[in-house]
Scaffold this motif. Structure first.
Motif, PDB file in Angstrom:
ATOM      1  N   PHE A   1      83.816  95.165  61.295  1.00 23.27           N
ATOM      2  CA  PHE A   1      83.739  95.682  62.712  1.00 23.27           C
ATOM      3  C   PHE A   1      83.628  96.798  63.035  1.00 23.27           C
ATOM      4  O   PHE A   1      84.686  97.495  62.739  1.00 23.27           O
ATOM      5  CB  PHE A   1      84.641  94.545  63.555  1.00 23.27           C
ATOM      6  N   VAL A   2      82.492  97.417  63.365  1.00 18.30           N
ATOM      7  CA  VAL A   2      82.547  98.754  64.051  1.00 18.30           C
ATOM      8  C   VAL A   2      82.153  98.694  65.550  1.00 18.30           C
ATOM      9  O   VAL A   2      81.070  98.437  65.949  1.00 18.30           O
ATOM     10  CB  VAL A   2      81.498  99.580  63.311  1.00 18.30           C
ATOM     11  N   PRO A   3      83.173  99.055  66.348  1.00 19.32           N
ATOM     12  CA  PRO A   3      83.020  99.089  67.872  1.00 19.32           C
ATOM     13  C   PRO A   3      82.072 100.378  68.191  1.00 19.32           C
ATOM     14  O   PRO A   3      81.658 101.022  67.294  1.00 19.32           O
ATOM     15  CB  PRO A   3      84.649  99.389  68.630  1.00 19.32           C
ATOM     16  N   GLN A   4      81.553 100.000  69.375  1.00 19.00           N
ATOM     17  CA  GLN A   4      80.340 101.015  69.809  1.00 19.00           C
ATOM     18  C   GLN A   4      81.388 102.320  70.262  1.00 19.00           C
ATOM     19  O   GLN A   4      80.314 103.382  70.377  1.00 19.00           O
ATOM     20  CB  GLN A   4      79.617 100.251  71.213  1.00 19.00           C
ATOM     21  N   ALA A   5      82.259 102.462  70.275  1.00 12.97           N
ATOM     22  CA  ALA A   5      83.089 103.703  70.740  1.00 12.97           C
ATOM     23  C   ALA A   5      84.561 103.647  70.433  1.00 12.97           C
ATOM     24  O   ALA A   5      85.091 102.699  69.741  1.00 12.97           O
ATOM     25  CB  ALA A   5      83.054 103.857  72.407  1.00 12.97           C
TER      26      ALA A   5
ATOM     27  N   LEU B   1      88.414 104.092  71.122  1.00 10.44           N
ATOM     28  CA  LEU B   1      89.373 103.393  71.999  1.00 10.44           C
ATOM     29  C   LEU B   1      90.179 104.733  72.332  1.00 10.44           C
ATOM     30  O   LEU B   1      90.888 105.554  71.956  1.00 10.44           O
ATOM     31  CB  LEU B   1      90.346 102.591  71.493  1.00 10.44           C
ATOM     32  N   THR B   2      89.688 105.053  73.822  1.00  9.42           N
ATOM     33  CA  THR B   2      90.410 106.178  74.437  1.00  9.42           C
ATOM     34  C   THR B   2      91.253 105.745  75.618  1.00  9.42           C
ATOM     35  O   THR B   2      92.280 106.271  76.104  1.00  9.42           O
ATOM     36  CB  THR B   2      89.289 107.173  75.046  1.00  9.42           C
ATOM     37  N   VAL B   3      90.933 104.596  76.385  1.00 11.33           N
ATOM     38  CA  VAL B   3      91.915 104.172  77.248  1.00 11.33           C
ATOM     39  C   VAL B   3      92.399 102.676  76.775  1.00 11.33           C
ATOM     40  O   VAL B   3      91.561 101.990  76.663  1.00 11.33           O
ATOM     41  CB  VAL B   3      91.254 103.923  78.621  1.00 11.33           C
ATOM     42  N   VAL B   4      93.925 102.368  76.849  1.00  9.17           N
ATOM     43  CA  VAL B   4      94.244 101.193  76.326  1.00  9.17           C
ATOM     44  C   VAL B   4      94.566 100.198  77.832  1.00  9.17           C
ATOM     45  O   VAL B   4      94.979  99.255  77.408  1.00  9.17           O
ATOM     46  CB  VAL B   4      95.499 101.338  75.647  1.00  9.17           C
ATOM     47  N   ASP B   5      94.316 100.726  78.888  1.00  4.71           N
ATOM     48  CA  ASP B   5      94.543  99.883  79.938  1.00  4.71           C
ATOM     49  C   ASP B   5      93.348  99.214  80.479  1.00  4.71           C
ATOM     50  O   ASP B   5      92.523 100.002  81.110  1.00  4.71           O
ATOM     51  CB  ASP B   5      95.447 100.741  80.980  1.00  4.71           C
ATOM     52  N   PRO B   6      93.149  98.027  80.442  1.00  5.06           N
ATOM     53  CA  PRO B   6      92.058  97.277  80.890  1.00  5.06           C
ATOM     54  C   PRO B   6      91.980  97.301  82.531  1.00  5.06           C
ATOM     55  O   PRO B   6      90.787  96.956  82.846  1.00  5.06           O
ATOM     56  CB  PRO B   6      92.216  95.672  80.282  1.00  5.06           C
ATOM     57  N   VAL B   7      93.011  97.528  83.183  1.00  2.23           N
ATOM     58  CA  VAL B   7      92.736  97.656  84.674  1.00  2.23           C
ATOM     59  C   VAL B   7      92.138  98.791  84.931  1.00  2.23           C
ATOM     60  O   VAL B   7      91.651  99.085  86.042  1.00  2.23           O
ATOM     61  CB  VAL B   7      94.277  97.409  85.243  1.00  2.23           C
ATOM     62  N   MET B   8      92.225 100.159  84.321  1.00  5.70           N
ATOM     63  CA  MET B   8      91.798 101.327  84.652  1.00  5.70           C
ATOM     64  C   MET B   8      90.512 101.486  84.407  1.00  5.70           C
ATOM     65  O   MET B   8      89.701 102.700  84.601  1.00  5.70           O
ATOM     66  CB  MET B   8      92.569 102.257  84.079  1.00  5.70           C
TER      67      MET B   8
ATOM     68  N   ALA C   1      85.366  99.605  80.234  1.00  8.41           N
ATOM     69  CA  ALA C   1      84.714  99.672  78.861  1.00  8.41           C
ATOM     70  C   ALA C   1      85.002  98.406  78.030  1.00  8.41           C
ATOM     71  O   ALA C   1      86.215  97.815  77.978  1.00  8.41           O
ATOM     72  CB  ALA C   1      85.231 100.963  78.136  1.00  8.41           C
ATOM     73  N   TYR C   2      84.002  97.993  77.220  1.00 10.50           N
ATOM     74  CA  TYR C   2      84.056  96.896  76.456  1.00 10.50           C
ATOM     75  C   TYR C   2      85.420  97.129  75.278  1.00 10.50           C
ATOM     76  O   TYR C   2      85.820  95.993  74.982  1.00 10.50           O
ATOM     77  CB  TYR C   2      82.852  96.551  75.749  1.00 10.50           C
ATOM     78  N   ILE C   3      85.071  98.271  74.913  1.00  9.98           N
ATOM     79  CA  ILE C   3      86.017  98.326  73.961  1.00  9.98           C
ATOM     80  C   ILE C   3      87.485  98.471  74.099  1.00  9.98           C
ATOM     81  O   ILE C   3      88.414  97.961  73.639  1.00  9.98           O
ATOM     82  CB  ILE C   3      85.907 100.021  73.161  1.00  9.98           C
TER      83      ILE C   3
ATOM     84  N   HIS D   1      89.901  95.482  72.839  1.00  7.85           N
ATOM     85  CA  HIS D   1      91.470  95.817  72.472  1.00  7.85           C
ATOM     86  C   HIS D   1      92.473  95.086  73.227  1.00  7.85           C
ATOM     87  O   HIS D   1      93.364  94.616  72.630  1.00  7.85           O
ATOM     88  CB  HIS D   1      91.782  97.360  72.663  1.00  7.85           C
ATOM     89  N   ALA D   2      92.425  94.914  74.531  1.00  2.00           N
ATOM     90  CA  ALA D   2      93.341  94.193  75.290  1.00  2.00           C
ATOM     91  C   ALA D   2      93.531  92.943  75.102  1.00  2.00           C
ATOM     92  O   ALA D   2      94.579  92.103  74.835  1.00  2.00           O
ATOM     93  CB  ALA D   2      93.331  94.444  76.821  1.00  2.00           C
ATOM     94  N   THR D   3      92.389  92.164  74.504  1.00  2.00           N
ATOM     95  CA  THR D   3      92.355  90.835  74.381  1.00  2.00           C
ATOM     96  C   THR D   3      93.140  90.403  72.969  1.00  2.00           C
ATOM     97  O   THR D   3      93.670  89.674  73.027  1.00  2.00           O
ATOM     98  CB  THR D   3      90.976  90.305  74.213  1.00  2.00           C
ATOM     99  N   MET D   4      93.027  91.388  72.120  1.00  2.00           N
ATOM    100  CA  MET D   4      93.475  91.265  70.885  1.00  2.00           C
ATOM    101  C   MET D   4      95.131  91.675  70.898  1.00  2.00           C
ATOM    102  O   MET D   4      95.761  91.316  69.963  1.00  2.00           O
ATOM    103  CB  MET D   4      92.932  92.136  69.847  1.00  2.00           C
ATOM    104  N   VAL D   5      95.481  92.570  71.794  1.00  3.63           N
ATOM    105  CA  VAL D   5      96.819  93.226  71.702  1.00  3.63           C
ATOM    106  C   VAL D   5      97.995  92.320  72.759  1.00  3.63           C
ATOM    107  O   VAL D   5      98.916  91.991  72.410  1.00  3.63           O
ATOM    108  CB  VAL D   5      96.991  94.607  71.817  1.00  3.63           C
TER     109      VAL D   5
END
Length: 99
Positions: free
Chosen positions: A32-36, A38-45, A48-50, A54-58
């Motif tokens: 799996f190669v994401p399109q970008a 991961l620079t931001v780990v907070d899905p509220v802020m 971005a799909y990436i 990430h948030a769904t998996m973690v």
């Protein structure tokens, strides 16, 4: 050259150049190669799909979806809805702790 002859020859050439689907029993690695990156780990802020992936998996969720897209409690024991749907109260399940 007639148009029908040209179109059928083009279709035959395109069909012969398509990749074949993987066969059962072959040992292949799916990467799996994401399109970008991961620079931001907070899905509220961010939207971005990436970050969402990430948030769904973690991170744990209040409700998770099954294969039929039906919600099931994950972090909650349940909820109550009051005041014509304007007040929702969630009860977290026992055993949850902060990281």
């Amino acid at each position: 050259m007639r148009r029908r002859t040209f179109l059928s020859a083009t279709a035959a050439t395109a069909a012969s150049s398509l990749p074949l689907p993987a066969r059962a029993g072959t040992a292949n690695v799916l990467r799996f190669v994401p399109q970008a990156d991961l620079t931001v780990v907070d899905p509220v802020m961010t939207t971005a799909y990436i970050t969402r992936n990430h948030a769904t998996m973690v991170w744990d969720q209040l409700y998770g979806l099954d294969s039929q897209l039906q919600p099931h409690p994950q972090m909650v024991e349940g909820h109550t809805v009051e005041d014509d749907g304007r007040l929702w109260t969630f009860t977290l399940r026992d055993g949850l702790r902060l990281p």
